[in-house]
Design a protein around this motif. Sequence first.
Motif, PDB file in Angstrom:
ATOM      1  N   THR A 298       0.886  -1.274   0.127  1.00 17.68           N
ATOM      2  CA  THR A 298      -0.032  -0.074   0.124  1.00 17.68           C
ATOM      3  C   THR A 298       0.826   1.228  -0.024  1.00 17.68           C
ATOM      4  O   THR A 298       0.388   2.611  -0.240  1.00 17.68           O
ATOM      5  N   GLU A 299       2.119   0.925   0.444  1.00 26.23           N
ATOM      6  CA  GLU A 299       3.090   2.138   0.212  1.00 26.23           C
ATOM      7  C   GLU A 299       4.207   2.342  -0.807  1.00 26.23           C
ATOM      8  O   GLU A 299       5.145   3.271  -1.033  1.00 26.23           O
ATOM      9  N   MET A 300       3.937   1.247  -1.535  1.00 25.15           N
ATOM     10  CA  MET A 300       5.027   1.190  -2.779  1.00 25.15           C
ATOM     11  C   MET A 300       4.244   1.970  -4.006  1.00 25.15           C
ATOM     12  O   MET A 300       3.142   1.692  -4.357  1.00 25.15           O
ATOM     13  N   ARG A 301       5.070   2.702  -4.766  1.00 20.88           N
ATOM     14  CA  ARG A 301       4.764   3.443  -5.873  1.00 20.88           C
ATOM     15  C   ARG A 301       4.569   2.527  -6.911  1.00 20.88           C
ATOM     16  O   ARG A 301       3.680   2.574  -7.999  1.00 20.88           O
ATOM     17  N   ALA A 302       5.090   1.132  -6.942  1.00 22.21           N
ATOM     18  CA  ALA A 302       4.851   0.129  -7.940  1.00 22.21           C
ATOM     19  C   ALA A 302       3.520  -0.326  -8.155  1.00 22.21           C
ATOM     20  O   ALA A 302       3.237  -1.089  -9.089  1.00 22.21           O
ATOM     21  N   PHE A 303       2.642   0.213  -7.067  1.00 22.02           N
ATOM     22  CA  PHE A 303       1.403  -0.371  -7.050  1.00 22.02           C
ATOM     23  C   PHE A 303       0.356   0.682  -7.219  1.00 22.02           C
ATOM     24  O   PHE A 303       0.548   1.741  -6.986  1.00 22.02           O
ATOM     25  N   ARG A 304      -0.823   0.155  -8.046  1.00 27.38           N
ATOM     26  CA  ARG A 304      -1.664   1.166  -8.243  1.00 27.38           C
ATOM     27  C   ARG A 304      -2.891   0.650  -7.344  1.00 27.38           C
ATOM     28  O   ARG A 304      -3.120  -0.342  -7.255  1.00 27.38           O
ATOM     29  N   HIS A 305      -3.589   1.732  -6.556  1.00 26.53           N
ATOM     30  CA  HIS A 305      -4.485   1.330  -5.711  1.00 26.53           C
ATOM     31  C   HIS A 305      -5.975   1.172  -6.618  1.00 26.53           C
ATOM     32  O   HIS A 305      -6.412   1.820  -7.097  1.00 26.53           O
ATOM     33  N   ILE A 306      -6.727  -0.076  -5.960  1.00 24.63           N
ATOM     34  CA  ILE A 306      -7.946  -0.322  -6.220  1.00 24.63           C
ATOM     35  C   ILE A 306      -8.849  -0.091  -5.084  1.00 24.63           C
ATOM     36  O   ILE A 306      -8.312   0.335  -4.183  1.00 24.63           O
ATOM     37  N   SER A 307     -10.257  -0.292  -4.984  1.00 21.35           N
ATOM     38  CA  SER A 307     -11.042  -0.027  -4.113  1.00 21.35           C
ATOM     39  C   SER A 307     -10.767  -0.950  -2.762  1.00 21.35           C
ATOM     40  O   SER A 307     -10.169  -2.082  -2.887  1.00 21.35           O
ATOM     41  N   GLY A 308     -10.917  -0.186  -1.642  1.00 25.99           N
ATOM     42  CA  GLY A 308     -10.786  -0.922  -0.416  1.00 25.99           C
ATOM     43  C   GLY A 308     -12.320  -1.043   0.357  1.00 25.99           C
ATOM     44  O   GLY A 308     -12.523  -1.409   1.387  1.00 25.99           O
ATOM     45  N   ASP A 309     -13.235  -0.831  -0.578  1.00 23.78           N
ATOM     46  CA  ASP A 309     -14.491  -0.661  -0.145  1.00 23.78           C
ATOM     47  C   ASP A 309     -15.308  -2.152  -0.217  1.00 23.78           C
ATOM     48  O   ASP A 309     -15.775  -2.638  -1.135  1.00 23.78           O
ATOM     49  N   ALA A 310     -15.374  -2.927   1.215  1.00 21.79           N
ATOM     50  CA  ALA A 310     -16.018  -4.073   1.163  1.00 21.79           C
ATOM     51  C   ALA A 310     -17.355  -4.045   1.874  1.00 21.79           C
ATOM     52  O   ALA A 310     -17.903  -5.145   2.597  1.00 21.79           O
ATOM     53  N   THR A 311     -17.743  -2.962   2.092  1.00 18.52           N
ATOM     54  CA  THR A 311     -18.993  -2.859   3.054  1.00 18.52           C
ATOM     55  C   THR A 311     -20.137  -3.481   2.737  1.00 18.52           C
ATOM     56  O   THR A 311     -20.893  -3.634   3.606  1.00 18.52           O
ATOM     57  N   GLU A 312     -20.435  -3.887   1.591  1.00 16.12           N
ATOM     58  CA  GLU A 312     -21.683  -4.600   1.007  1.00 16.12           C
ATOM     59  C   GLU A 312     -21.505  -6.071   1.273  1.00 16.12           C
ATOM     60  O   GLU A 312     -22.490  -6.775   0.985  1.00 16.12           O
ATOM     61  N   GLY A 313     -20.178  -6.468   1.772  1.00 13.13           N
ATOM     62  CA  GLY A 313     -19.892  -7.974   2.149  1.00 13.13           C
ATOM     63  C   GLY A 313     -20.861  -8.583   3.262  1.00 13.13           C
ATOM     64  O   GLY A 313     -21.222  -7.876   4.157  1.00 13.13           O
ATOM     65  N   GLU A 314     -21.047  -9.723   2.753  1.00 16.34           N
ATOM     66  CA  GLU A 314     -22.243 -10.392   3.927  1.00 16.34           C
ATOM     67  C   GLU A 314     -21.755 -10.281   5.489  1.00 16.34           C
ATOM     68  O   GLU A 314     -22.337 -10.303   6.556  1.00 16.34           O
ATOM     69  N   THR A 315     -20.351 -10.451   5.575  1.00 15.64           N
ATOM     70  CA  THR A 315     -19.712 -10.752   6.861  1.00 15.64           C
ATOM     71  C   THR A 315     -18.991  -9.422   7.467  1.00 15.64           C
ATOM     72  O   THR A 315     -18.357  -9.007   8.253  1.00 15.64           O
ATOM     73  N   TYR A 316     -19.052  -8.177   6.488  1.00 17.12           N
ATOM     74  CA  TYR A 316     -18.516  -6.897   6.789  1.00 17.12           C
ATOM     75  C   TYR A 316     -18.997  -6.420   8.217  1.00 17.12           C
ATOM     76  O   TYR A 316     -20.070  -6.266   8.490  1.00 17.12           O
ATOM     77  N   ILE A 343     -10.181  -6.407 -13.277  1.00 16.56           N
ATOM     78  CA  ILE A 343      -8.813  -6.774 -13.555  1.00 16.56           C
ATOM     79  C   ILE A 343      -8.567  -8.046 -14.192  1.00 16.56           C
ATOM     80  O   ILE A 343      -8.096  -8.257 -15.264  1.00 16.56           O
ATOM     81  N   VAL A 344      -9.435  -9.151 -13.761  1.00 18.52           N
ATOM     82  CA  VAL A 344      -9.450 -10.439 -14.130  1.00 18.52           C
ATOM     83  C   VAL A 344      -9.722 -10.295 -15.787  1.00 18.52           C
ATOM     84  O   VAL A 344      -9.597 -10.973 -16.598  1.00 18.52           O
ATOM     85  N   ALA A 345     -10.997  -9.322 -15.838  1.00 23.74           N
ATOM     86  CA  ALA A 345     -11.465  -9.471 -17.327  1.00 23.74           C
ATOM     87  C   ALA A 345     -10.439  -8.437 -18.170  1.00 23.74           C
ATOM     88  O   ALA A 345     -11.026  -8.297 -19.435  1.00 23.74           O
ATOM     89  N   GLY A 346      -9.384  -7.931 -17.753  1.00 23.00           N
ATOM     90  CA  GLY A 346      -8.443  -7.105 -18.706  1.00 23.00           C
ATOM     91  C   GLY A 346      -9.040  -5.672 -18.847  1.00 23.00           C
ATOM     92  O   GLY A 346      -8.566  -5.189 -19.864  1.00 23.00           O
ATOM     93  N   LEU A 347      -9.817  -5.301 -17.910  1.00 18.90           N
ATOM     94  CA  LEU A 347     -10.394  -4.066 -17.770  1.00 18.90           C
ATOM     95  C   LEU A 347      -9.793  -3.042 -16.880  1.00 18.90           C
ATOM     96  O   LEU A 347      -9.001  -3.527 -15.913  1.00 18.90           O
ATOM     97  N   GLU A 348      -9.823  -1.784 -17.156  1.00 23.52           N
ATOM     98  CA  GLU A 348      -9.317  -0.705 -16.147  1.00 23.52           C
ATOM     99  C   GLU A 348     -10.200  -0.719 -15.101  1.00 23.52           C
ATOM    100  O   GLU A 348     -11.593  -0.460 -15.102  1.00 23.52           O
ATOM    101  N   PRO A 349      -9.747  -0.800 -13.723  1.00 20.18           N
ATOM    102  CA  PRO A 349     -10.682  -0.538 -12.677  1.00 20.18           C
ATOM    103  C   PRO A 349     -11.449   0.697 -12.275  1.00 20.18           C
ATOM    104  O   PRO A 349     -10.799   1.520 -12.833  1.00 20.18           O
ATOM    105  N   SER A 350     -12.639   0.726 -12.288  1.00 21.06           N
ATOM    106  CA  SER A 350     -13.307   1.802 -12.104  1.00 21.06           C
ATOM    107  C   SER A 350     -13.366   2.406 -10.643  1.00 21.06           C
ATOM    108  O   SER A 350     -13.155   1.476  -9.870  1.00 21.06           O
TER     109      SER A 350
END
Length: 350
Positions: A298-316, A343-350
């Motif tokens: 999470t602190e490396m420039r080599a990584f692009r950040h995607i969502s950390g929103d899991a609030t809709e999860g059943e166990t959240y 990402i699995v689909a080869g798309l840019e994360p929204s």
Amino acid sequence: LPPPGSNPRQIAAWWGSLSDQQKKKLIEKYPEIIGNLDGVDIKTRDEVNRSLVDGMLAEARDRERQTHDDLVHLGMTSHSYANRYSKALDDVEDLEVLKDFIDHHRGQKLLVCDRSGERLKVAIGIGDFNQAQHIGVFVPGKGTTVRGSLLDCVTKSEGLITAAQGLRKSSYATVAWLGYDAPLSIPNVANTHRANAGADRLVNFLEGLRVIPRESQEKLHLTLLGHSYGSTTSGIAASHVSPNVVDDLVLFGSPGSGVQLGAEYRVPEGHRWVSAVPYHGDIVQGIGTDINFGRNPTEMRAFRHISGDATEGETYRTFTHPFGNHSTYLEDKTKTQKNMAEIVAGLEPS
């Protein structure tokens, strides 16, 4: 058999050069090897590994009975025998869960069925690997066992396909890769011995997926997704794998990236992703020491950040709990799952 140390590309070429009769003889003589040999085709590995399970279960039950009889003979006083008996019971339960699963899931592929090491290791393939243009490999973390984790890992892998199909019409397959001895205890999770050993196995598995024959003429897009301790295992593997094998790398709930520099990864720049739910719900993030686990992704420039929103999860959990949301990332309807499916689909994360 190919010489020890042969890589998956060499094994695929060797296997492809054999006649059907030669393959049949090798399967009859060395089923445990052929079923787990990276570079052998998916159909063969599934058929051979399925054929092994009944015999493995019968042997495990015999060991459990013998160990129990030894304990009774010793008056239940031997600590080492008690540990052996507990391990024998675990082996039986692992194989019973696996047998029940494959008996009820004929369409899924048993790509790994290996009893070497500490415990049973398996990998379950979901989807049509002959036609798949996109394959995702999911590597779970601490506490992973067949008896306790198989159904959950398969469900999450299936969920990735469902989510990806809703985003982009294409052909998908995923793998729930329980192919290493993940740590079960705090002392074992505090070091990366099992991550390094698991990464070696994972590298061969990934390279095997890349070289096996496929009916589809479309270029294969391969995504590696690692959770928790499995993210460190995946990160190490992504730094050792051959170039042009892994197209996208996703680490989530990660104690460490497995590397010190993003340049160590053999994954294209701009295709390394990290997801982290709010820290108060997942303190595993970055908890490993840099020198052992690699830097916090999470602190490396080599990584692009995607969502950390899991609030809709059943166990959240909406209230503060240090580990409460550590396992929510791939639950259905979460933004985290959606981004990973993109990402699995080869798309840019929204």
